[in-house]
Design a protein around this motif. Structure first.
Motif, short mmCIF file in Angstrom:
data_model
loop_
_atom_site.label_atom_id
_atom_site.label_comp_id
_atom_site.label_asym_id
_atom_site.label_seq_id
_atom_site.Cartn_x
_atom_site.Cartn_y
_atom_site.Cartn_z
N TYR A 35 0.83 -1.20 0.00
CA TYR A 35 0.00 0.00 0.00
C TYR A 35 0.87 1.26 0.00
CZ TYR A 35 -3.83 3.16 1.20
OH TYR A 35 -4.75 4.17 1.18
N ALA A 36 1.93 1.26 0.84
CA ALA A 36 2.81 2.43 0.91
C ALA A 36 3.51 2.68 -0.42
CB ALA A 36 3.84 2.24 2.02
N TYR A 37 4.00 1.63 -1.05
CA TYR A 37 4.71 1.77 -2.33
C TYR A 37 3.81 2.45 -3.37
CZ TYR A 37 7.44 0.38 -6.46
OH TYR A 37 8.18 0.38 -7.62
N ALA A 38 2.53 2.03 -3.38
CA ALA A 38 1.61 2.62 -4.36
C ALA A 38 1.23 4.04 -3.99
CB ALA A 38 0.36 1.73 -4.45
N ARG A 39 0.84 4.24 -2.74
CA ARG A 39 0.34 5.56 -2.33
C ARG A 39 1.43 6.62 -2.32
NH1 ARG A 39 -3.77 7.14 0.72
NH2 ARG A 39 -2.60 9.09 0.54
N LEU A 40 2.62 6.27 -1.88
CA LEU A 40 3.70 7.26 -1.84
C LEU A 40 3.98 7.80 -3.24
CD1 LEU A 40 6.20 5.59 0.67
CD2 LEU A 40 4.81 7.62 1.08
N GLN A 41 3.97 6.89 -4.22
CA GLN A 41 4.23 7.34 -5.59
C GLN A 41 3.05 8.14 -6.14
OE1 GLN A 41 6.95 4.69 -8.07
NE2 GLN A 41 5.77 3.21 -6.89
N GLN A 42 1.84 7.72 -5.82
CA GLN A 42 0.68 8.48 -6.26
C GLN A 42 0.72 9.90 -5.71
OE1 GLN A 42 -3.17 7.31 -4.75
NE2 GLN A 42 -4.23 8.11 -6.55
N ASP A 43 1.14 10.03 -4.45
CA ASP A 43 1.17 11.35 -3.81
C ASP A 43 2.22 12.28 -4.40
OD1 ASP A 43 -0.90 10.67 -2.18
OD2 ASP A 43 0.28 10.36 -0.37
N THR A 44 3.24 11.72 -5.04
CA THR A 44 4.23 12.58 -5.68
C THR A 44 3.83 12.99 -7.09
OG1 THR A 44 5.50 10.65 -6.48
CG2 THR A 44 6.15 11.62 -4.36
N ASP A 45 2.84 12.29 -7.67
CA ASP A 45 2.38 12.66 -9.01
C ASP A 45 0.98 12.09 -9.23
OD1 ASP A 45 1.98 13.41 -11.60
OD2 ASP A 45 3.82 12.51 -12.40
N GLY A 84 -1.16 12.87 -11.24
CA GLY A 84 -1.57 12.82 -12.64
C GLY A 84 -1.12 11.56 -13.36
N ASP A 85 -0.29 10.75 -12.68
CA ASP A 85 0.24 9.54 -13.32
C ASP A 85 -0.77 8.41 -13.18
OD1 ASP A 85 1.70 7.11 -13.85
OD2 ASP A 85 3.55 8.27 -13.69
N GLN A 86 -1.33 7.94 -14.30
CA GLN A 86 -2.38 6.94 -14.27
C GLN A 86 -1.92 5.60 -13.69
OE1 GLN A 86 -5.69 7.48 -15.26
NE2 GLN A 86 -4.98 9.60 -15.21
N LYS A 87 -0.66 5.24 -13.94
CA LYS A 87 -0.21 3.94 -13.45
C LYS A 87 -0.10 3.94 -11.92
CE LYS A 87 4.84 4.57 -14.06
NZ LYS A 87 4.85 5.93 -14.65
N PHE A 88 0.21 5.10 -11.33
CA PHE A 88 0.24 5.18 -9.87
C PHE A 88 -1.18 5.10 -9.30
CE2 PHE A 88 4.37 7.85 -10.15
CZ PHE A 88 5.11 6.70 -10.36
N GLN A 89 -2.12 5.72 -10.00
CA GLN A 89 -3.52 5.62 -9.57
C GLN A 89 -4.00 4.17 -9.61
OE1 GLN A 89 -6.19 8.36 -11.51
NE2 GLN A 89 -4.74 10.05 -11.40
#
Length: 605
Positions: A81-91, A93-98
């Motif tokens: 969960y952290a790996y996904a959310r941390l990256q989403q929070d930095t961008d 707009g990135d669909q793959k992180f969403q």
């Protein structure tokens, strides 16, 4: 320091243009997304296999194996969960992180459903068997967990009912979700004019920035624009809040609590007397706050002092603290030196090994936070700007991070997670140590700024949060008494509350009546009081450390390392702060009064 990045702070540059040295090292969790995918597939299989333990926990060895497997799964879920959310929070707009974040949320939900039978099954064991578990050295790591479970046993339902309530949470999350959607997506805030006649946008995102402006026309128009917009939706917002309170009351009743307050405090084993005592102590110390408001009115030379004047700084020395991030790290390390070499070594590790994501970029989440990951290390998100507030934010978030670091290093996973009640203590202690350190070498104008910062911190974190806490007690009591929250009733209560807290120097405008409707914390019942208790505990710790009281540092570091191995009040009391008494809060508000007199002395020179 990369001067290009330093010069672009605050601008919406793409993530790709930020030097990797200034980004956190996400690879410390998983080396790449392929490794994340492999771990998620493995977790799915393990979650599916976990059902083998259902109905088998009467056997001690099976119970221990199930608990160990639950811990292993929980650690995996938290990393995924952290790996996904941390990256989403930095961008964002990135669909793959969403997409990753969506997968991670589904995994977390599947995990919670898969393990929901454990606690009801444990509690179905006979008292003799439960006593044997507590005495068995093989379960020593789980002793506090089991004792706490036993304490809460009368509030845990049979497993079928717990499973049903777990499934119901998605259906009952509507009020909070509607509030968020209404405020962030559907509300249209007006354009307002500043003193020069230029149109400026008003939103929740820039409201506080506008409120700290020296442009009083902008402040007044922003205040009126925001509050009148909320006022248009007052009946809807009264209904969402009322519904949310009813949801909380439903779960409290379902779990055999007398009311929502008891249910919310029970998690941390906090007696309701502490909540009531906190409100009472603040009521007994409102005079310094009244004096502070009167002083600001006088300093700003205002005939009338309105709610939109409260946040205006009384000093323009903020820019004099401007420094690079490298300089900020040095300042923070110097301020935290009283905590000793072990603390500074861990702090430096965080600085050197890229725990921190430093600068703003396009799509990055605003604000700041710390995220501890067991078995890895904490991560800290910043949006650093060259001003004192950002230096203080660095100290604050590293306080959270090192609380997690020492806790995770010392405790087993089951005992590592410190409570929300304790969560703000370490971060605020760091803030206070930084402020006191900076005051030593500050110029008179800088001291005025710093003292105002301290007074504002106590006003917003103790006085204002207790005002919120008292409002929460009122609204939940209305629901408990079988009444629906009416917008007019809430508005009248809110106006009276502001008159009581801020005193005669504040001119209370009708527009202020709508402020209750914009506070998101009210959708997480009986949470905000923890800010006040946390700040008070931090003040007590910082005072003892700076006064070099015997064993003060050692006790504080043991508190950081204790994680969630005991109840919050016990951990704090062992470290020298007894929140079951009024003393820590009284000391904090007396410190507020002392700093207020110090500020008055500087202003007279």
């Amino acid at each position: 320091m990369n001067k290009n990045n330093e010069s672009q702070h605050g601008s919406l540059v793409p993530r790709s243009s930020i030097d990797r040295r200034f980004q956190w090292n996400i690879d410390d969790i998983y080396p790449d997304q392929e490794a994340w995918k492999a771990a998620s597939q493995q977790l799915k299989k393990a979650i599916a296999a976990f059902s083998q333990y259902k109905g088998q926990l009467h056997d001690c060895q099976t119970l221990k194996t199930a608990l160990q497997e639950q811990v292993s799964l929980s650690i995996s879920v938290s990393k995924l969960y952290a790996y996904a959310r941390l990256q989403q929070d930095t961008d964002n707009g990135d669909q793959k992180f969403q997409a990753l974040a969506g997968e991670a949320e589904a995994l977390a939900a599947a995990f919670n459903n898969a393990v929901s039978f454990i606690e009801p099954e444990i509690l179905s064991l006979s008292q003799d068997k439960f006593d044997n578990l507590l005495a068995d050295p093989a379960f020593s790591d789980y002793r506090f967990y089991l004792n706490n479970l036993l304490r809460l046993s009368k509030h845990v339902l049979p497993k079928e009912q717990e499973e049903l309530l777990s499934l119901s949470q998605l259906a009952t999350s509507g009020p909070a979700a509607i509030f968020r959607s209404l405020v962030s997506a559907d509300m249209q805030f007006p354009l307002v004019k500043n003193a020069e006649g230029q149109e400026v946008t008003v939103s929740e995102g820039n409201y506080l920035l506008n409120m700290t402006s020296n442009d009083r026309v902008l402040r007044r128009n922003s205040f009126n624009g925001l509050m009148t917009t909320y006022h248009k939706y007052r009946n809807t917002l009264a209904n969402t809040l009322s519904s949310n309170c009813r949801v909380s009351a439903f779960y409290a009743t379902a779990h055999n609590y007398t009311n929502t307050l008891e249910a919310c405090l029970s998690e941390d084993n906090i007696p309701p007397s502490l909540y009531d005592g906190l409100i009472q102590t603040v009521h007994e110390n409102l005079k310094p706050l009244h004096e502070y408001i009167a002083l600001k009115k006088e300093i700003l030379g205002l005939d009338e002092f309105h709610a939109y004047d409260i946040y205006q700084p009384i000093s323009n020395a903020a820019d004099s603290f401007a420094c690079t991030f490298e300089e900020a790290k040095t300042k923070v390390a110097a301020a935290l030196a009283p905590l000793g070499s072990d603390y500074l070594t861990a702090l430096q590790e965080g600085f050197d090994k890229r725990w921190i994501d430093i600068y703003e970029n396009k799509g990055k989440r605003s604000g700041a936070y710390s995220w501890g990951i067991y078995g890895v290390h904490p991560y800290v998100l910043l949006n650093y700007q060259p001003r004192y507030n950002s230096i203080s934010t660095l100290a604050h978030e590293m306080g959270h991070a090192l609380h997690s670091y020492f806790s995770n290093k010392t405790q087993t996973y089951i005992n590592s997670d410190y409570s929300i009640f304790c969560a703000e203590v370490a971060s605020t202690t760091n803030e206070i140590l930084l402020l006191e350190h900076t005051l030593k070498t500050a110029s008179p104008q800088q001291k005025i700024y710093l003292l105002n910062q301290f007074l504002e911190a106590v006003r917003t974190t103790v006085y204002r949060q207790v005002q919120f806490a008292e409002f929460e007690k009122f609204i939940h009591n209305e629901i408990n008494e079988g009444r629906t929250l009416q917008a007019e009733t809430l508005e009248n209560y809110w106006l009276d509350s502001n008159k009581h807290y801020y005193g005669p120097a504040l001119t209370v405008d009708e527009e202020l009546a709508s402020e209750w409707s914009r506070i998101p914390h009210f959708y997480t019942p009986f949470y905000v009081y923890k800010y006040a208790t946390g700040y008070s505990a931090a003040t007590a710790f910082a005072s003892a450390i700076l006064s070099k009281e015997p064993q003060a540092v050692e006790k504080y570091l043991r508190f950081l390392a204790s994680g969630g191995s005991d109840y919050s009040l016990n951990l704090l009391k062992t470290a020298g702060v007894d929140l079951t008494t009024s003393l820590p809060v009284t000391v904090t508000l007396h410190k507020f009064a002392e700093k207020l007199q110090e500020l008055k002395g500087l202003l007279k020179k």
